[in-house]
Design an enzyme around this catalytic site. Structure first.
Site, PDB file in Angstrom:
ATOM      1  N   LYS A 116       8.811 127.225 -33.750  1.00 54.31           N
ATOM      2  CA  LYS A 116       7.891 128.339 -34.075  1.00 54.31           C
ATOM      3  C   LYS A 116       7.757 128.791 -32.436  1.00 54.31           C
ATOM      4  CE  LYS A 116       6.292 129.868 -38.014  1.00 54.31           C
ATOM      5  NZ  LYS A 116       7.248 130.547 -37.847  1.00 54.31           N
ATOM      6  N   LYS A 158      -1.895 128.928 -37.931  1.00 50.84           N
ATOM      7  CA  LYS A 158      -0.582 128.172 -38.472  1.00 50.84           C
ATOM      8  C   LYS A 158       0.525 127.243 -37.897  1.00 50.84           C
ATOM      9  CE  LYS A 158       2.092 132.358 -38.334  1.00 50.84           C
ATOM     10  NZ  LYS A 158       2.406 133.088 -38.126  1.00 50.84           N
ATOM     11  N   GLY A 164       8.121 129.090 -44.671  1.00 47.74           N
ATOM     12  CA  GLY A 164       7.978 129.504 -46.000  1.00 47.74           C
ATOM     13  C   GLY A 164       6.556 130.021 -46.417  1.00 47.74           C
ATOM     14  N   GLY A 165       6.025 130.815 -45.171  1.00 42.16           N
ATOM     15  CA  GLY A 165       4.073 130.763 -45.432  1.00 42.16           C
ATOM     16  C   GLY A 165       3.353 129.313 -45.940  1.00 42.16           C
ATOM     17  N   GLU A 200      -2.782 132.652 -34.305  1.00 41.52           N
ATOM     18  CA  GLU A 200      -3.109 134.454 -33.985  1.00 41.52           C
ATOM     19  C   GLU A 200      -4.285 135.400 -34.632  1.00 41.52           C
ATOM     20  OE1 GLU A 200       0.321 134.953 -36.007  1.00 41.52           O
ATOM     21  OE2 GLU A 200       1.801 134.204 -33.777  1.00 41.52           O
ATOM     22  N   HIS A 208       6.122 144.096 -43.247  1.00 44.38           N
ATOM     23  CA  HIS A 208       7.157 143.599 -42.780  1.00 44.38           C
ATOM     24  C   HIS A 208       8.562 144.034 -42.201  1.00 44.38           C
ATOM     25  CE1 HIS A 208       9.789 140.116 -42.730  1.00 44.38           C
ATOM     26  NE2 HIS A 208      10.629 140.918 -42.720  1.00 44.38           N
ATOM     27  N   HIS A 235       5.887 135.677 -49.614  1.00 44.49           N
ATOM     28  CA  HIS A 235       6.161 135.608 -49.072  1.00 44.49           C
ATOM     29  C   HIS A 235       7.445 135.539 -48.868  1.00 44.49           C
ATOM     30  CE1 HIS A 235       3.003 135.056 -46.776  1.00 44.49           C
ATOM     31  NE2 HIS A 235       2.925 133.676 -47.078  1.00 44.49           N
ATOM     32  N   GLU A 275      12.289 139.943 -36.531  1.00 46.25           N
ATOM     33  CA  GLU A 275      10.761 140.159 -37.904  1.00 46.25           C
ATOM     34  C   GLU A 275      10.114 140.710 -37.030  1.00 46.25           C
ATOM     35  OE1 GLU A 275      12.584 137.893 -41.661  1.00 46.25           O
ATOM     36  OE2 GLU A 275      11.407 137.210 -41.157  1.00 46.25           O
ATOM     37  N   ARG A 291      21.012 134.579 -38.199  1.00 45.60           N
ATOM     38  CA  ARG A 291      22.090 134.557 -39.294  1.00 45.60           C
ATOM     39  C   ARG A 291      22.101 135.088 -40.411  1.00 45.60           C
ATOM     40  NH1 ARG A 291      18.746 134.963 -43.304  1.00 45.60           N
ATOM     41  NH2 ARG A 291      16.626 133.335 -43.546  1.00 45.60           N
TER      42      ARG A 291
HETATM   43  P1  ADP Z   1       6.761 131.366 -41.465  1.00 43.75           P
HETATM   44  O1  ADP Z   1       8.010 130.271 -40.800  1.00 43.75           O
HETATM   45  O2  ADP Z   1       6.117 129.612 -42.907  1.00 43.75           O
HETATM   46  O3  ADP Z   1       7.729 131.935 -43.085  1.00 43.75           O
HETATM   47  P2  ADP Z   1       5.610 133.247 -40.447  1.00 43.75           P
HETATM   48  O4  ADP Z   1       5.760 133.051 -38.850  1.00 43.75           O
HETATM   49  O5  ADP Z   1       7.405 134.255 -40.904  1.00 43.75           O
HETATM   50  O6  ADP Z   1       6.176 131.785 -41.376  1.00 43.75           O
HETATM   51  O7  ADP Z   1       4.905 134.164 -41.750  1.00 43.75           O
HETATM   52  C1  ADP Z   1       5.057 134.175 -43.152  1.00 43.75           C
HETATM   53  C2  ADP Z   1       4.171 135.428 -43.945  1.00 43.75           C
HETATM   54  O8  ADP Z   1       2.909 135.047 -43.191  1.00 43.75           O
HETATM   55  C3  ADP Z   1       4.723 136.420 -42.277  1.00 43.75           C
HETATM   56  O9  ADP Z   1       5.768 137.351 -43.397  1.00 43.75           O
HETATM   57  C4  ADP Z   1       3.322 137.098 -43.407  1.00 43.75           C
HETATM   58  O10 ADP Z   1       3.048 137.290 -44.191  1.00 43.75           O
HETATM   59  C5  ADP Z   1       1.788 136.468 -42.901  1.00 43.75           C
HETATM   60  N1  ADP Z   1       1.841 135.962 -41.378  1.00 43.75           N
HETATM   61  C6  ADP Z   1       3.015 135.227 -40.913  1.00 43.75           C
HETATM   62  N2  ADP Z   1       1.490 135.325 -39.202  1.00 43.75           N
HETATM   63  C7  ADP Z   1       0.601 136.516 -39.950  1.00 43.75           C
HETATM   64  C8  ADP Z   1      -0.295 137.238 -38.686  1.00 43.75           C
HETATM   65  N3  ADP Z   1      -0.402 136.611 -37.676  1.00 43.75           N
HETATM   66  N4  ADP Z   1      -1.018 138.229 -39.505  1.00 43.75           N
HETATM   67  C9  ADP Z   1      -1.319 138.389 -41.057  1.00 43.75           C
HETATM   68  N5  ADP Z   1      -0.133 137.796 -41.658  1.00 43.75           N
HETATM   69  C10 ADP Z   1       0.616 137.091 -41.076  1.00 43.75           C
END
Ligand code: ADP
Length: 451
Positions: A116, A158, A164-165, A200, A208, A235, A275, A291
């Site tokens: 990430k 994060k 998976g959030g 972040e 999304h 998520h 995304e 993918r």
């Molecule tokens: P993962 O790999 O755990 O799925 P992501 O970075 O794709 O992590 O984030 C998963 C979800 O978390 C996103 O789809 C969104 O709903 C929420 N999210 C991620 N980053 C942020 C952010 N900076 N602010 C608000 N929500 C966030």
């Protein structure tokens, strides 16, 4: 062109790939676990090989069993589908080392986007807009305070190894920051065995929105517009639409140009999706999926392009024959994920399908391996069917979707069909007025009404 492709997956996506192969005159090899001996993807393939017991780690994630199946059947190439090994860089590399073609990107791009922090840094370097935050990992409380001063509150912590959030914590002020940092690190350590975190800006009501790309590895990259996947629970996406009700033609073209330029610079190959979170007219990168995606059919519906066919042609070394100017967006498409789950509690509901009837008619596509008498196994993802509806306008699409959901019969297991039926009648949804938190609120306030 390939003569025989091994499909390293199961269920509706394996069937989807089989269909593209058939239309291209390519033979298919299905692999399956003992739990899937009667599955439709096994029945329709030209050949099939049992690769292990039900548990995914012993079958669909068993790299050596899959490579042996490819060897004994004489396959030329392997399509990994979605999930399972589709974003495993080691698998992609092993496939190539064994002399097969991996239908997907170069292993180094899978690896880059799978980390990430590295992915975010790479995306920034390629000119993709990022969520403001820390430069890489944050280890100490002092560093966290510095970053929060620069970025502002609320701020999100994060896990670098996240997925998976999980492993995410929000702090709304400085008092909450250090405890949140501590909890996020502890959770990340427990979930992923790695306590590295980054920070972040927390976006409070984003959508999304993701952009679909095709790149041939010879410098040609095009985009197929966006998909709005804001309707999620924990998520997990439930319903997706294309185009997004929130974007106009100019915004679409602008973000499309940004990401195609970035992928050209990276030298990316195959299908891919970037995304974003989208708030107040701004895009913020969250991740790249290297993918095919579950929701790809809605992009196919509005562009008329078969994404799996293009992936296969690209893997065979054929340059993209389509240019950006050939892409014409036509009408509106929505996908409903039909899961074998209780529509209120979301508890999985495996079991015997006692009756099955799929809807049809103009603009209706059902991707599913279900049939009457099929037993939904308990070992895998609960997605059992995808209903994809296309209309000339969003309104026509909604009316058609309502009709198609009424026709859909799946007896014997609980499904998310009743939830979709309720959801598409909600005025916020009809108005296209929703963000990533909307569905959870909707389920909390109206749950229990579904019988
Ligand atoms: P993962 O790999 O755990 O799925 P992501 O970075 O794709 O992590 O984030 C998963 C979800 O978390 C996103 O789809 C969104 O709903 C929420 N999210 C991620 N980053 C942020 C952010 N900076 N602010 C608000 N929500 C966030």
């Amino acid at each position: 062109m390939f003569e025989k492709i091994l499909i390293a997956n199961r269920g509706e996506i394996a069937l989807r790939i089989h269909r593209a192969c058939r239309e291209m005159g390519i033979k298919t090899v299905a692999v399956h676990s003992t739990a899937d001996a009667d599955a439709m993807h096994v029945r329709l393939a030209d050949e099939s090989v049992c690769i292990g017991p039900p548990a995914s780690k012993d079958s669909y994630l068993n790299m050596s069993a899959i490579l042996s199946a490819a060897t004994i059947t004489g396959a030329d190439a392997i399509h990994p589908g979605v999930g399972f090994l589709s974003e495993n860089a080691d698998f992609a590399a092993m496939v190539e080392e064994h002399g097969f073609v991996f239908i997907g990107p170069a292993p180094e791009h899978i690896r880059l986007m799978g980390d990430k922090v590295a992915a975010k840094q790479a995306a920034g370097g390629l000119g993709i807009p990022l969520v403001p935050g820390s430069d890489g990992a944050v280890t100490t409380g002092e560093e966290a305070i510095e970053v929060a001063k620069k970025v502002g509150y609320p701020i999100l912590i994060k896990a670098t190894a996240g997925g998976g959030g999980r492993g995410m914590k929000v702090a709304t002020n400085q008092d909450e920051l250090l405890p949140a940092l501590h909890i996020a690190k502890t959770e990340a350590k427990a979930a992923f065995g790695n306590d590295e975190v980054y920070m972040e800006r927390y976006l409070s009501q984003p959508r999304h929105i993701e952009v679909q790309l095709l790149a041939d590895g010879h410098g040609r990259v095009i985009h197929l517009g966006e998909r709005d996947c804001s309707l999620q629970r924990r998520h997990q996406k439930l319903l997706e639409e294309a185009p997004s009700p929130a974007l106009n033609e100019n915004a679409r073209a602008a973000i499309g140009e940004r990401v195609t330029a970035a992928m050209k610079k990276l030298g990316y190959r195959s299908a891919g999706t970037i995304e974003f979170l989208y708030e107040n007219g701004e895009f913020f990168f969250i991740e790249m999926n290297t993918r095919l995606q579950v929701e790809h059919p809605i992009s196919e519906a509005i562009t008329g392009i078969d994404l799996v066919r293009e992936q296969i042609r690209i893997a065979a070394g054929i340059p993209l024959s389509i240019q950006q100017s050939d892409i014409v967006f036509s009408g509106h498409a929505i996908e409903c994920r039909i899961n074998a789950e209780h529509p209120d509690t979301f508890m999985p509901s495996p079991g015997l399908i006692s009756d099955y009837h799929a809807p049809g008619g103009l603009g209706v596509r059902v991707d599913s391996g279900l049939y009457s008498g099929y037993r939904v196994p308990s070992h895998y993802d609960s997605l059992i069917a995808k209903l994809i509806v296309h209309g000339q306008t969003r309104n026509e699409c909604l009316m058609r979707l309502r009709r198609a959901l009424e026709e859909f019969v799946v007896e014997g297991v609980a499904t998310t069909i009743p939830l979709h039926q309720r959801l598409i009648q909600a005025s916020d949804f009809i108005n296209g007025d929703y963000d990533i938190h909307w569905l959870e609120r909707f389920v909390d306030t109206t749950g229990g009404e579904t019988k």
